[in-house]
Each structure stands twice: as structure tokens, then as C-alpha cells.
Design an enzyme around this catalytic site. Sequence first.
Site, PDB file in Angstrom:
ATOM      1  N   ASN A  45      -0.945   6.669  -3.009  1.00 40.76           N
ATOM      2  CA  ASN A  45      -1.783   6.671  -4.211  1.00 40.76           C
ATOM      3  C   ASN A  45      -2.101   5.271  -4.708  1.00 40.76           C
ATOM      4  O   ASN A  45      -2.530   5.090  -5.849  1.00 40.76           O
ATOM      5  CB  ASN A  45      -1.093   7.456  -5.335  1.00 40.76           C
ATOM      6  CG  ASN A  45      -1.108   8.940  -5.063  1.00 40.76           C
ATOM      7  OD1 ASN A  45      -2.106   9.481  -4.607  1.00 40.76           O
ATOM      8  ND2 ASN A  45       0.013   9.601  -5.295  1.00 40.76           N
ATOM      9  N   ALA A  46      -1.826   4.274  -3.901  1.00 43.93           N
ATOM     10  CA  ALA A  46      -2.083   2.895  -4.324  1.00 43.93           C
ATOM     11  C   ALA A  46      -2.654   2.115  -3.144  1.00 43.93           C
ATOM     12  O   ALA A  46      -1.933   1.424  -2.429  1.00 43.93           O
ATOM     13  CB  ALA A  46      -0.799   2.235  -4.839  1.00 43.93           C
ATOM     14  N   GLY A  47      -3.947   2.306  -2.913  1.00 41.94           N
ATOM     15  CA  GLY A  47      -4.629   1.571  -1.841  1.00 41.94           C
ATOM     16  C   GLY A  47      -5.430   0.458  -2.481  1.00 41.94           C
ATOM     17  O   GLY A  47      -4.877  -0.582  -2.838  1.00 41.94           O
ATOM     18  N   THR A  82       0.817  -1.223   0.000  1.00 43.20           N
ATOM     19  CA  THR A  82       0.000   0.000   0.000  1.00 43.20           C
ATOM     20  C   THR A  82       0.846   1.267   0.000  1.00 43.20           C
ATOM     21  O   THR A  82       1.867   1.354   0.668  1.00 43.20           O
ATOM     22  CB  THR A  82      -0.913  -0.018   1.245  1.00 43.20           C
ATOM     23  OG1 THR A  82      -1.669  -1.215   1.200  1.00 43.20           O
ATOM     24  CG2 THR A  82      -1.847   1.172   1.272  1.00 43.20           C
ATOM     25  N   GLU A  83       0.398   2.242  -0.775  1.00 41.42           N
ATOM     26  CA  GLU A  83       1.063   3.545  -0.863  1.00 41.42           C
ATOM     27  C   GLU A  83      -0.002   4.641  -0.807  1.00 41.42           C
ATOM     28  O   GLU A  83      -1.190   4.359  -0.982  1.00 41.42           O
ATOM     29  CB  GLU A  83       1.809   3.669  -2.199  1.00 41.42           C
ATOM     30  CG  GLU A  83       2.906   2.655  -2.364  1.00 41.42           C
ATOM     31  CD  GLU A  83       3.711   2.887  -3.638  1.00 41.42           C
ATOM     32  OE1 GLU A  83       3.486   3.907  -4.328  1.00 41.42           O
ATOM     33  OE2 GLU A  83       4.555   2.041  -3.931  1.00 41.42           O
ATOM     34  N   GLU A 140      -6.464  -5.627   3.648  1.00 44.98           N
ATOM     35  CA  GLU A 140      -6.315  -6.735   2.687  1.00 44.98           C
ATOM     36  C   GLU A 140      -7.436  -6.718   1.650  1.00 44.98           C
ATOM     37  O   GLU A 140      -7.995  -7.748   1.280  1.00 44.98           O
ATOM     38  CB  GLU A 140      -6.185  -8.076   3.417  1.00 44.98           C
ATOM     39  CG  GLU A 140      -4.889  -8.083   4.203  1.00 44.98           C
ATOM     40  CD  GLU A 140      -4.262  -9.425   4.427  1.00 44.98           C
ATOM     41  OE1 GLU A 140      -4.498 -10.341   3.623  1.00 44.98           O
ATOM     42  OE2 GLU A 140      -3.500  -9.532   5.390  1.00 44.98           O
TER      43      GLU A 140
HETATM   44  N1  CAA Z   1      -3.830 -13.905  -8.738  1.00 48.04           N
HETATM   45  C1  CAA Z   1      -2.925 -13.813  -9.748  1.00 48.04           C
HETATM   46  N2  CAA Z   1      -2.987 -12.850 -10.672  1.00 48.04           N
HETATM   47  C2  CAA Z   1      -3.976 -11.946 -10.574  1.00 48.04           C
HETATM   48  C3  CAA Z   1      -4.949 -11.988  -9.577  1.00 48.04           C
HETATM   49  C4  CAA Z   1      -4.852 -13.033  -8.619  1.00 48.04           C
HETATM   50  N3  CAA Z   1      -5.728 -13.142  -7.645  1.00 48.04           N
HETATM   51  N4  CAA Z   1      -5.799 -10.959  -9.731  1.00 48.04           N
HETATM   52  C5  CAA Z   1      -5.392 -10.294 -10.809  1.00 48.04           C
HETATM   53  N5  CAA Z   1      -4.290 -10.905 -11.322  1.00 48.04           N
HETATM   54  C6  CAA Z   1      -3.555 -10.526 -12.515  1.00 48.04           C
HETATM   55  C7  CAA Z   1      -4.514 -10.439 -13.695  1.00 48.04           C
HETATM   56  O1  CAA Z   1      -4.662 -11.694 -14.315  1.00 48.04           O
HETATM   57  C8  CAA Z   1      -3.823  -9.451 -14.587  1.00 48.04           C
HETATM   58  O2  CAA Z   1      -2.793 -10.109 -15.301  1.00 48.04           O
HETATM   59  P1  CAA Z   1      -2.508  -9.744 -16.863  1.00 48.04           P
HETATM   60  O3  CAA Z   1      -1.913  -8.354 -16.833  1.00 48.04           O
HETATM   61  O4  CAA Z   1      -1.518 -10.786 -17.275  1.00 48.04           O
HETATM   62  O5  CAA Z   1      -3.819  -9.792 -17.551  1.00 48.04           O
HETATM   63  C9  CAA Z   1      -3.126  -8.505 -13.610  1.00 48.04           C
HETATM   64  O6  CAA Z   1      -3.026  -9.219 -12.363  1.00 48.04           O
HETATM   65  C10 CAA Z   1      -3.900  -7.246 -13.391  1.00 48.04           C
HETATM   66  O7  CAA Z   1      -5.197  -7.621 -12.966  1.00 48.04           O
HETATM   67  P2  CAA Z   1      -6.398  -6.599 -12.953  1.00 48.04           P
HETATM   68  O8  CAA Z   1      -6.425  -5.892 -14.268  1.00 48.04           O
HETATM   69  O9  CAA Z   1      -7.625  -7.305 -12.494  1.00 48.04           O
HETATM   70  O10 CAA Z   1      -5.888  -5.558 -11.859  1.00 48.04           O
HETATM   71  P3  CAA Z   1      -6.563  -4.247 -11.335  1.00 48.04           P
HETATM   72  O11 CAA Z   1      -5.549  -3.172 -11.364  1.00 48.04           O
HETATM   73  O12 CAA Z   1      -7.889  -4.008 -11.989  1.00 48.04           O
HETATM   74  O13 CAA Z   1      -6.792  -4.601  -9.790  1.00 48.04           O
HETATM   75  C11 CAA Z   1      -7.990  -5.304  -7.872  1.00 48.04           C
HETATM   76  C12 CAA Z   1      -7.679  -5.503  -9.357  1.00 48.04           C
HETATM   77  C13 CAA Z   1      -8.720  -6.574  -7.465  1.00 48.04           C
HETATM   78  C14 CAA Z   1      -8.850  -4.095  -7.587  1.00 48.04           C
HETATM   79  C15 CAA Z   1      -6.645  -5.190  -7.089  1.00 48.04           C
HETATM   80  O14 CAA Z   1      -6.013  -3.970  -7.334  1.00 48.04           O
HETATM   81  C16 CAA Z   1      -6.829  -5.371  -5.600  1.00 48.04           C
HETATM   82  O15 CAA Z   1      -6.906  -6.493  -5.105  1.00 48.04           O
HETATM   83  N6  CAA Z   1      -6.842  -4.263  -4.848  1.00 48.04           N
HETATM   84  C17 CAA Z   1      -6.883  -4.321  -3.400  1.00 48.04           C
HETATM   85  C18 CAA Z   1      -5.489  -4.261  -2.870  1.00 48.04           C
HETATM   86  C19 CAA Z   1      -5.389  -4.839  -1.504  1.00 48.04           C
HETATM   87  O16 CAA Z   1      -5.991  -5.840  -1.165  1.00 48.04           O
HETATM   88  N7  CAA Z   1      -4.555  -4.226  -0.703  1.00 48.04           N
HETATM   89  C20 CAA Z   1      -4.292  -4.733   0.608  1.00 48.04           C
HETATM   90  C21 CAA Z   1      -2.962  -4.281   1.070  1.00 48.04           C
HETATM   91  S1  CAA Z   1      -2.193  -5.384   2.170  1.00 48.04           S
HETATM   92  C22 CAA Z   1      -2.943  -5.192   3.652  1.00 48.04           C
HETATM   93  O17 CAA Z   1      -3.935  -4.561   3.831  1.00 48.04           O
HETATM   94  C23 CAA Z   1      -2.256  -5.958   4.700  1.00 48.04           C
HETATM   95  C24 CAA Z   1      -2.514  -5.631   6.106  1.00 48.04           C
HETATM   96  O18 CAA Z   1      -2.462  -4.532   6.555  1.00 48.04           O
HETATM   97  C25 CAA Z   1      -2.771  -6.751   7.010  1.00 48.04           C
END
Ligand code: CAA
Length: 637
Positions: free
Chosen positions: A129-131, A126-127, A363
Site C-alpha cells: 500500500n505504499a508505492g 516499497t510496500e 525509484e
Molecule cells: N528530501 C528531503 N525531504 C523531503 C524530500 C526530499 N527530496 N521530499 C520531501 N521531503 C520532506 C518534505 O519536506 C516534508 O517534510 P515536512 O513534513 O517537514 O514538511 C516530508 O518529506 C513530506 O513531503 P511531502 O508532503 O512532499 O510527501 P508526499 O507524501 O506528498 O510524497 C512524493 C511526495 C514525491 C510523491 C514521494 O512520496 C515519492 O517520492 N514517492 C515515490 C516513492 C519512490 O520513489 N519509491 C521508490 C522505491 S525504491 C526503488 O524503486 C528502488 C529500486 O527498486 C531500485
Amino acid sequence: MYYKTSQEHEALRAAIREWAEREIKPIAFMLDQNNQFPGEQIRDFAQRGYMGLPYPTEYGGAGKDILSYAIAVEELSRVDGGTGVILSAHVSLGSYPIFAFGTEEQKQKYLVPLAKGEKIGAFGLTEPNAGSDAGGTETTAELVGDYYILNGEKIFITNGGEADTYVVFAVTTPGIGTRGISAFIVEKGWKGFTFGDHYDKMGIRSSATAQLLFNNVKVPRENLLGKEGQGFKVAMSTLDGGRIGIAAQALGIAQGAYEAAVEYAKEREQFGAPIAQLQAIQFKVAEMATKIRAARFMVYSAAELKEHHEPYGMEAAMAKKYASDICLEVVNDALQVFGGNGYLKGMEVERAYRDAKICTIYEGTNEIQNVVIASYILGKAAKAAPAAPGVKKKNPITGPRKKMILSDGSAKERVEQLVQCLKEDGHDFSVGIDIDTPIIAAERVVSAGKGIGSKENMKLIEDLAKAAGAAVGSSRPVAEQLQYVPLNRYVGMSGQKFSGNLYIACGISGATQHLKGIKEAATIVAINTNPNAPIFKNADYGIVGDVNEILPLLTAALDTGKPKEPAPPMVKMKRAVIEEPQPAPVGRYVCLGCGYEYIPENGDEDAEVRPGTSYKDLPEDWVCPECGEEKANFIPA
Ligand code: CAA
């Protein structure tokens, strides 16, 4: 279908429950109040072999299944949600990507101590501009010789500061979206890798959450995790599993609150009988128990699917979403059963109520879980094509700024140049306001960050404020932790907003929360020793230097020798208009021999041309991969 956990699972549950009741429960309120990480207890937990439950014994793990790990997170969270997420972030996020994508050398070097619990792991995605839009990663890693040079910041990192090993995501090929992101293993202690302050959170306060700051950190090439450009997939598949951990955490928090409510309902008497005999309470208990049972099935089922290498991404997202949603409902009902007593600090349900909320946020927010679930059912939603390489450019948090770093001459000359610029911009230093003017009403503010050093140095800030005709402000840590100024003087997203004409940030690095509080300022000046501090990208003028040297010089340069005239009512100055340079055109080229189209975003893997390489940067001896035509025989598409 008849579903029941095995005797082995229940034996593990009993052992971890007994440990958590003995080691964590008595100190949980203290950890919560002090925002304290249970370091000693986690070391003891590790020695019992619980930090690497689902990893094979040959890599230092306990060789148990994913369900065992979920039960462990559930049981810790039943007593303390913060302790639960320490384990979850360590196992699912800090260790899993190395287990799944690491080379044998990386596994031996990093996974083994993590799985043994000798080291703690964390995950830096997470950043600012990247949540939810994790693909918006801006941290960069540039390959120079045998090292990647890492620059940027990560926010809200669980186990941040306490962990030894970090899996960090950074852009190696700019401008090509998620395919330009790579994953790296980064060690605590490496030069240039530092931590921001621990966040002061609403709940899960026993877990450490901090900002990670990378300033030209040299990451050995062999610490690239997976292939270059594979980082986003590493992150996404790691999060698939991580969501089982958060679902288990939510389940545990709900279970703990539910048990406390049932016990209380049996002992609390009203209207001449325990309240458990009232139907209003009985229905709440029935609702809570039903929701918890349904959530448990979903969590355990996702864990079993992962264990058996079946697709589980959708089920993990459903479990995380459902368990965290019902967790909020259950802690709410449990607190209601306790009535006024539940509202008191120190009551377990009060802590559970605060701990629960984060489970619907991190997450992947529950809204993102819906995106994930729907994409499995309906396919991925169409989205706009990614910007061409080099075109996508984000403004800093404070908007377009001059970013003029004054670097010519001695410190005195740079300070004089700054004063000259400020006067040319229209700042009149013959007038001023009182240093105690509320920030919200102040035309100018001189603010201190932690870089100011000891409390005596606040005199430098006050002197400068008087010479600049400004009020005194600060960053949050200076007011909250150091207590150099009252809490109502800190500037930031959660503090006072400054929207006057001149903001002078002294020893402030520029955390996102601070920058959000000054984005309306007409002019921002930054003084900091670190040339890579984010404040400089968000300022109009900057001087790289020590506050002890620069502030007295600036005070002297602004001092007119006469008392300031009272400032007239503030007239908001216009911000500088910044013309952003246009990116150089980058495009596709077509082979005159066969019509093959060279696409810079893709590069040419067979010829070892990295994605993002423009046609112009292709090696001169590069030839068409289809027909062997020379580079010179390509024309713009
Ligand atoms: N497994 C493997 N590959 C995956 C995937 C998965 N589950 N989901 C997507 N991909 C791949 C896609 O196949 C795609 O590959 P290609 O470029 O080869 O086609 C690539 O990744 C991009 O996929 P998307 O176009 O679907 O990506 P997107 O930019 O639209 O994002 C999203 C999709 C689901 C919104 C994603 O950005 C997301 O999950 N966002 C949430 C982030 C998150 O969960 N952050 C949590 C931070 S950690 C945390 O919170 C920890 C803590 O404190 C405890």
C-alpha cells in the site's frame, strides 16, 4: 559551456567497460534466462574497489566522485541492465543513507564493509500500500526496552535476499503521516527476517528482486538511522541520489542497444547494400545518438551538482525521467533496425528492450518525477490534511473480513468449530464439484502454498478438496517453481481469479499478488503455522497450525461418509458485514493559563514527549511549555 569528462573518468570507463565485456557479456543471456544473480562476478567487481566508488577512503570507499559512480552504472548497464542496477541499488540506496545519516559507529560497522564491497546493501521502502505514496508505509517498529520490534512486509526490493544490510522504513508513531516514519539498519539473518520468492520479472532478470518479511524482528535501538520520525526525509533524500543511478542505468541500456544497432546496420545488406546506407536507418541512428547525448548531459550534470553539494533534486528527477523515456525510444528503434533478428531471444537488443521498461517505473515512476519537478517550479501541491491519529485505517487487500482465529481447545476442537462456523454461514458440504473444475467456475477451492512441503503432501490437499466438495488450486510458486499443479491452477493477480463462495488457503502466507486473486471470495479460511502471516488479516476464519495435523482433521470433519451430490449452479453468498470499531477520540487541549495548544501530532520535544502522544497519555508531571501551568489546567480545544 564546453563539457567534457576528465581523462580520469574516461580511464575508469575503459576499465569498467573492459571488465563488463569480459565478465558479464558472455553470461548475460544465461543470467537473463535463469533469473540468476551474478554473485561470483559481483565479488570480483567488489575486489577491484568498484562497489564503493563515491565514498571516502576512510570508510572503505574509492574516494571518487558521483560522476565516476554514474559512469560505472552506465557501463555495466551498457552490457546488462540487471547488473547495472545491482550496483546502483547497493551504492545509492543501500549505502548512501548510512553515509549521510549514520552515526560514526553505524558507519564503521555497516558502511565500511558495504563500501569495500564485502557486503551488499539494499533499501526497503516499497510496500503493497505504499508505492508511489511512500508515506503510506504500514510496516511498524515499536520500541520495547532496548529493541524496536519490526513487523510488516516490503515488496519489489532490489538486491532482496542477496544483500546483507537493509535500510528499512517503518512507522514508529502511527497516525501522524510521514513524520511518524523512521529508518532502521537491519541485518540479514536476524530472527524473524525472511524473504519471499524472487519475482519472475520481464527484464533486469540478473538482478535479484524479492519481498522482505518481518515477523517480530528485534532491531537494536542503536540501529535507528537518523532520528525517530526522520525516516521519510532519509528515504526522499536517498531517492534524490538514487535517481541519478537509474538515469545512468537507462543511459547505459540505451547506449548498448544503439551501438549494437549501428554495428548491425553496417553489416546487414538489403537491396544490394548495407542498410546503413538507407536514409530510413540513418535517421533512426541520428535520432538515437542525439537523444543519448542529451540524456548523458543531464545525467552527468545532476551527478556534478550532487558532487558539489549544490541543490540537485529537480535535476536528478529530470535526468531520470528523460533518460528512461528516451531509453525506451532508443531500444525500440534499435530493435527495429535489427528487424526479425532483433525479435529473437538471445539477441542483446531483445534483452535491452525488456530491461529498459523498468527505468520508467522504479525509484519513483516518471509521473512521480513530474510531481517532484513541478514542486520545485510551482511549489508543493496542496493536499488533504492528514487523518487524526488513530483514524486512518486501511482495509486488508481482500476487504473487511471476520479475522476470527479459532484458538480454543485442541486442534480437533478448533477444526470442528471451523466446520460449525462454515455450516452456519450456509456452506453445504453434502454437495460438491470435481477437483479439476476450472478455478474461475469453481464454487469452492482448496489451495496449497509452499507451506504444504513435499509433493506427497498434495494428497492432503486433494483429500481435503474432495471432502469439502472443492477444486484444487495453489499459490504461484507451487505451480511455477515446485510444479505440483499445472500453471493454469494457480490463483492470484497474474493467475486465475477465484470469486466463488469458499477459499481454503493451506500453507499460503498471503503475498499481495495472491490475495488480489481471492478478494471476491465470499469466505476465506487460512491454515498456517505463522500467526503473523498476512493471510490471517485477509481471512474470515483462521487456524494457526501445521497443515500435516490440521488438514487430515478437517478432511475427516467434512467427510459426510457419503459421495457428494453434484452441486447445483452456484449462488453467490453474501460476505459478512464487518462493523469496524470506532477509534477513541484523540484531540488537542488548550492551556487555561496562556492559551497554548497541545497538539498530539507534534508531542513536546523539549519535555521528551514523542509525537503522537495523546493528552491523556502525557505524564502527570508534564506542564505547559509556555507558562508552566499544570496538565490538569488544560481543556479540550
Ligand atoms: N528530501 C528531503 N525531504 C523531503 C524530500 C526530499 N527530496 N521530499 C520531501 N521531503 C520532506 C518534505 O519536506 C516534508 O517534510 P515536512 O513534513 O517537514 O514538511 C516530508 O518529506 C513530506 O513531503 P511531502 O508532503 O512532499 O510527501 P508526499 O507524501 O506528498 O510524497 C512524493 C511526495 C514525491 C510523491 C514521494 O512520496 C515519492 O517520492 N514517492 C515515490 C516513492 C519512490 O520513489 N519509491 C521508490 C522505491 S525504491 C526503488 O524503486 C528502488 C529500486 O527498486 C531500485
